[in-house]
Write a protein that holds these residues in place. Sequence first.
Motif, PDB file in Angstrom:
ATOM      1  N   ASP A 124      13.958  26.512 -40.482  1.00  0.00           N
ATOM      2  CA  ASP A 124      12.834  27.190 -41.128  1.00  0.00           C
ATOM      3  C   ASP A 124      13.290  28.582 -41.565  1.00  0.00           C
ATOM      4  O   ASP A 124      13.641  29.423 -40.725  1.00  0.00           O
ATOM      5  N   LEU A 125      13.321  28.801 -42.873  1.00  0.00           N
ATOM      6  CA  LEU A 125      13.745  30.096 -43.403  1.00  0.00           C
ATOM      7  C   LEU A 125      12.600  31.093 -43.493  1.00  0.00           C
ATOM      8  O   LEU A 125      12.842  32.256 -43.807  1.00  0.00           O
ATOM      9  N   THR A 126      11.385  30.636 -43.205  1.00  0.00           N
ATOM     10  CA  THR A 126      10.233  31.540 -43.351  1.00  0.00           C
ATOM     11  C   THR A 126      10.376  32.749 -42.449  1.00  0.00           C
ATOM     12  O   THR A 126      10.230  33.896 -42.891  1.00  0.00           O
ATOM     13  N   ALA A 127      10.673  32.502 -41.176  1.00  0.00           N
ATOM     14  CA  ALA A 127      10.817  33.625 -40.243  1.00  0.00           C
ATOM     15  C   ALA A 127      12.007  34.497 -40.618  1.00  0.00           C
ATOM     16  O   ALA A 127      11.956  35.730 -40.495  1.00  0.00           O
TER      17      ALA A 127
ATOM     18  N   GLY B 276      13.413  20.023 -34.876  1.00  0.00           N
ATOM     19  CA  GLY B 276      13.065  19.504 -36.194  1.00  0.00           C
ATOM     20  C   GLY B 276      11.624  19.066 -36.278  1.00  0.00           C
ATOM     21  O   GLY B 276      10.953  19.269 -37.298  1.00  0.00           O
ATOM     22  N   ALA B 277      11.110  18.457 -35.194  1.00  0.00           N
ATOM     23  CA  ALA B 277       9.705  18.047 -35.188  1.00  0.00           C
ATOM     24  C   ALA B 277       8.779  19.256 -35.279  1.00  0.00           C
ATOM     25  O   ALA B 277       7.748  19.208 -35.965  1.00  0.00           O
ATOM     26  N   ARG B 278       9.154  20.351 -34.590  1.00  0.00           N
ATOM     27  CA  ARG B 278       8.320  21.559 -34.683  1.00  0.00           C
ATOM     28  C   ARG B 278       8.338  22.125 -36.098  1.00  0.00           C
ATOM     29  O   ARG B 278       7.295  22.530 -36.631  1.00  0.00           O
ATOM     30  N   ILE B 279       9.519  22.166 -36.718  1.00  0.00           N
ATOM     31  CA  ILE B 279       9.605  22.721 -38.069  1.00  0.00           C
ATOM     32  C   ILE B 279       8.812  21.859 -39.055  1.00  0.00           C
ATOM     33  O   ILE B 279       8.123  22.374 -39.942  1.00  0.00           O
ATOM     34  N   LEU B 280       8.897  20.530 -38.878  1.00  0.00           N
ATOM     35  CA  LEU B 280       8.201  19.618 -39.789  1.00  0.00           C
ATOM     36  C   LEU B 280       6.745  19.395 -39.398  1.00  0.00           C
ATOM     37  O   LEU B 280       6.061  18.593 -40.029  1.00  0.00           O
ATOM     38  N   MET B 281       6.315  20.094 -38.306  1.00  0.00           N
ATOM     39  CA  MET B 281       4.926  20.005 -37.840  1.00  0.00           C
ATOM     40  C   MET B 281       4.549  18.569 -37.480  1.00  0.00           C
ATOM     41  O   MET B 281       3.518  18.039 -37.886  1.00  0.00           O
TER      42      MET B 281
END
Length: 559
Positions: free
Chosen positions: A323-326, A246-251
């Motif tokens: 993350d739905l971007t990928a 979650g931290a990676r997705i939320l940067m």
Amino acid sequence: MIPAPEIPAAGGAQAPPFAAPSRAALRWLIGLRLVVISTLFLGILIIQVNTQQLLQLEQFYWLILVSYGLSLGYLVLYLRGLTTRLQAVIQLLGDIGVVTGCVYFTGGLYSPFSFLYLTVIMVAATMLRGGGLVFAGLSAIAYGVLVDLMVFGVVSVPANLAGVVVPLSSSRVLYQIMIHVVGFVLVALLVSYLSESLRTARSRLREETERAQQFVALTDQVVRSVSAGILAADLDGKVLHVNPAGARILMIADDTAVVGKPLEEVMPLVAHDWPSLRTRARTQLLGRLEDDLGDSGVRLGLSVGPLEDERSNLVGFIVNFQDLTALEIETERRRMRDRMAAVGEMASRMAHEIKNPLASISGSAQMLTSLGGLDTKDHRLLHIVVDESRRLSKILDEFLDYARPHQATHKPCNIAAMLRDCMDLLRRSAEITERHELSVDAPDELIVHGEEHLLRQLFWNLSRNAIQAMPDGGRLTVSAERRKSTAILVWRDTGVGMSEDVRQRAFEPFMTTNPYGTGLGLAVVYTAVEDHGGSIDIDSAPGRGTTITVELPLLPEVE
């Protein structure tokens, strides 16, 4: 599974008779003994000072001196690292000796201090599993031998008790000894049972604590290992925890730094507001929601539900997100592959049908040019027909080459050297003017397993497209680097850029903005990248140039 250790039954029946005590217990025993001896010594001094009669207390002074000496010896054994079990046995044996001396100096059978044996027995039962009965027996033997020696005159009565001791009958002596022995044994049994019960309770508590710690560690590891983001918040919407994914997705660089911050700050949503989501999530799980993460361009899929404690009381909210971007990019790529496959199959059939009539047209036009009676205009028109037929035939050949499945002839290829060769050829082409600036940054070697012809075509098409996007000049930078097991190739130009519609359709066959192009260049590039198990991405906007990134897997043996 690792079996849980067996817990011995109360009473110590299934345990070794002398379980080693801890070093901390030995320190406590030495310290407590010194405190008792010092208190006794201080009490004797106070009694002696406060009385006008000179008391005969020399024996007690000697006994205290011996006790201090023994304690010093115990401390030396402790510092030398002797086994704790042996140290405990030595200290308790010394205590039996000191208590026996105290009983002797205070009257033996008549001594009121025989209860001190009980303290030794209780300490033994507490420190040594099964040691209570052993030291109860040793205490009974010491007491019984002392009384017998005094009764039968083997050991004389202390001088300070001469004339005070009253002789007792043998039956009275035996009764007194039996009372003490029974008392020692009963105390040993009772304290042993209580000590073993305490040990069992501690062992079970330790096991339960270890299981709980293992479960917490496993749960934490699972939460940390999942690829989806998990965020917990309290009823006020303050963040309690966020997992690494979650931290990676939320940067977020440090997942602990956001603890206590509001959800609106940690996970800002564009189309939803957190107060209403929290209100709705108090009673139900909010199904899959989709929203943008602020202005970061990240598309999130999330669900929000109640967080309850072990009593089913609502204590906060749990947010699952990813993350739905990928995923959207991969979905778009699948759609692109399906669309290109369908278009390629249809166009291939059409190309075959067109080539045969086209060859007849070109052949007929060439025959007509050889006939007499044609003026200059007729010859020019026939030459146009022939030239355009050849151009169209070339386009069809290129497209058939693109649509036709290639036979795999992969071999190790140094793509870094290929890139440099491609840029050298491009510098010598007629399309390069003095207003163009070309640069390449690549290591000496990047080895992939691929088809050299397709890779060279891939590099040439991307480089040439970049130059054509800069008709008035500009800068083209090509770079290559190794990133773990992947080669990252980047073409960055300062050309006119692409609109979003053009960017999304850039890899489709016959899609081109160049009036003189065939629209097959990027389609061939896309197919070549797919054939090599890689990926390609375009980042572009009108007026700010285009950046194309290609990722190709490196050979494992040269990673």
